[in-house]
Design a protein around this motif. Structure first.
Motif, short mmCIF file in Angstrom:
data_model
loop_
_atom_site.label_atom_id
_atom_site.label_comp_id
_atom_site.label_asym_id
_atom_site.label_seq_id
_atom_site.Cartn_x
_atom_site.Cartn_y
_atom_site.Cartn_z
N TYR A 122 0.85 -1.19 0.00
CA TYR A 122 0.00 0.00 0.00
C TYR A 122 0.88 1.23 0.00
O TYR A 122 1.77 1.38 0.85
N VAL A 132 0.39 -5.73 1.60
CA VAL A 132 -1.04 -6.04 1.74
C VAL A 132 -1.38 -7.22 0.83
O VAL A 132 -0.64 -7.55 -0.10
N SER A 133 -2.52 -7.84 1.11
CA SER A 133 -2.99 -8.98 0.32
C SER A 133 -4.11 -8.54 -0.61
O SER A 133 -4.62 -7.41 -0.51
N GLU A 135 -7.03 -9.57 -0.39
CA GLU A 135 -8.18 -9.37 0.49
C GLU A 135 -8.25 -7.92 0.97
O GLU A 135 -9.32 -7.31 1.00
N HIS A 136 -7.11 -7.36 1.37
CA HIS A 136 -7.09 -5.96 1.79
C HIS A 136 -7.49 -5.06 0.61
O HIS A 136 -8.27 -4.11 0.78
N PHE A 140 -10.90 -2.71 0.90
CA PHE A 140 -10.82 -1.26 0.99
C PHE A 140 -11.09 -0.57 -0.35
O PHE A 140 -10.97 0.66 -0.45
#
Length: 252
Positions: A122, A132-133, A135-136, A140
């Motif tokens: 990020y 970050v993955s 999923e993140h 977001f």
């Protein structure tokens, strides 16, 4: 070209309004930073080298159908680019264990990876650009699932291109990071490779000696950063191989 309104200034570049709607001018500075700008210096000629090398790589990608924001070089330090909305991610592709991957997973630096690994960070200097993955990213709303599929596709195509180019110059592409931007044509959106591709954003090792030819020279105090970047430019034909130890003349 007359200087235009400054839009943004980062650690290595300044962005100005472009001469036409939908364009920006990207100016390459001589500033060198490492460890989230904890280590800083000004290295004469670095911006010129990165401008020319990024032009070389971006033009090559455009030539094989990988879309980028690059339009053309304007002068020794500036290039004209399409304005785009930057997705707030650094996209990292790793071919060989090095840097943070070696530290995180305890893998000896220089170990070839079984396949290219794509990672995401990020973009936030205050947070240290945390990893970050997907999923993140989805949670977001930084990018949609379709965006992520396209980003992985772009990143791996860039990896194939850069790996081949570097191999032909006797250089191992250890890893690199790119940024991806959204370009809008009416209601239609497409993703493009943005920012820059240069030794600032890649790890490059000589195939025979293992010598570092990238920003790790600055990070680890391994010698002259200008000499390392100049060597990459020479091998790729961006500079004449006969250039002497004084400031070499870049090919127009």
């Amino acid at each position: 070209m007359a200087r235009r309104k400054k839009i943004y200034e980062g650690k290595a570049k300044i962005l100005y309004e472009g001469p036409e709607p939908g364009t920006i001018v990207q100016y390459f500075k001589d500033d060198a930073t490492a460890f989230n700008a904890q280590k800083k210096d000004v290295i004469e000629g670095k911006g010129v080298l990165n401008n020319r090398l990024s032009e070389f790589f971006m033009s090559g990608l455009n030539g094989i159908g990988v879309p980028t924001h690059f339009i053309r070089r304007l002068n020794m330090r500036e290039q004209l680019c399409r304005s785009c909305e930057i997705i707030p991610l650094e996209v990292i592709v790793r071919n060989v264990a090095a840097g943070s991957l070696s530290k995180r997973l305890g893998i000896e630096e220089g170990t070839p990876l079984p396949r290219p690994i794509v990672e995401y960070c990020y973009k936030d200097d205050a947070l240290g650009d945390p990893m970050v993955s997907e999923e993140h990213i989805a949670a977001f709303g930084w990018a949609s699932q379709q965006d992520m599929d396209d980003i992985v596709h772009l990143a791996l195509r860039v990896n194939d291109f850069l790996s081949g180019v570097m191999l032909g110059a006797g250089i191992r592409l250890v890893d690199f990071k790119i940024e991806i931007g959204r370009v809008y044509d009416g209601d239609f959106q497409r993703l493009v490779v943005a920012d820059e591709i240069s030794p600032d954003s890649c790890r490059l090792w000589d195939m025979e000696s293992g010598e570092h030819l990238d920003k790790d020279v600055f990070r680890r105090d391994l010698g002259s950063l200008t000499d390392a970047y100049t060597e990459v430019a020479r091998r790729l034909g961006v500079m004449p191989k006969s250039s002497g130890p004084s400031k070499p003349t870049l090919i127009n």
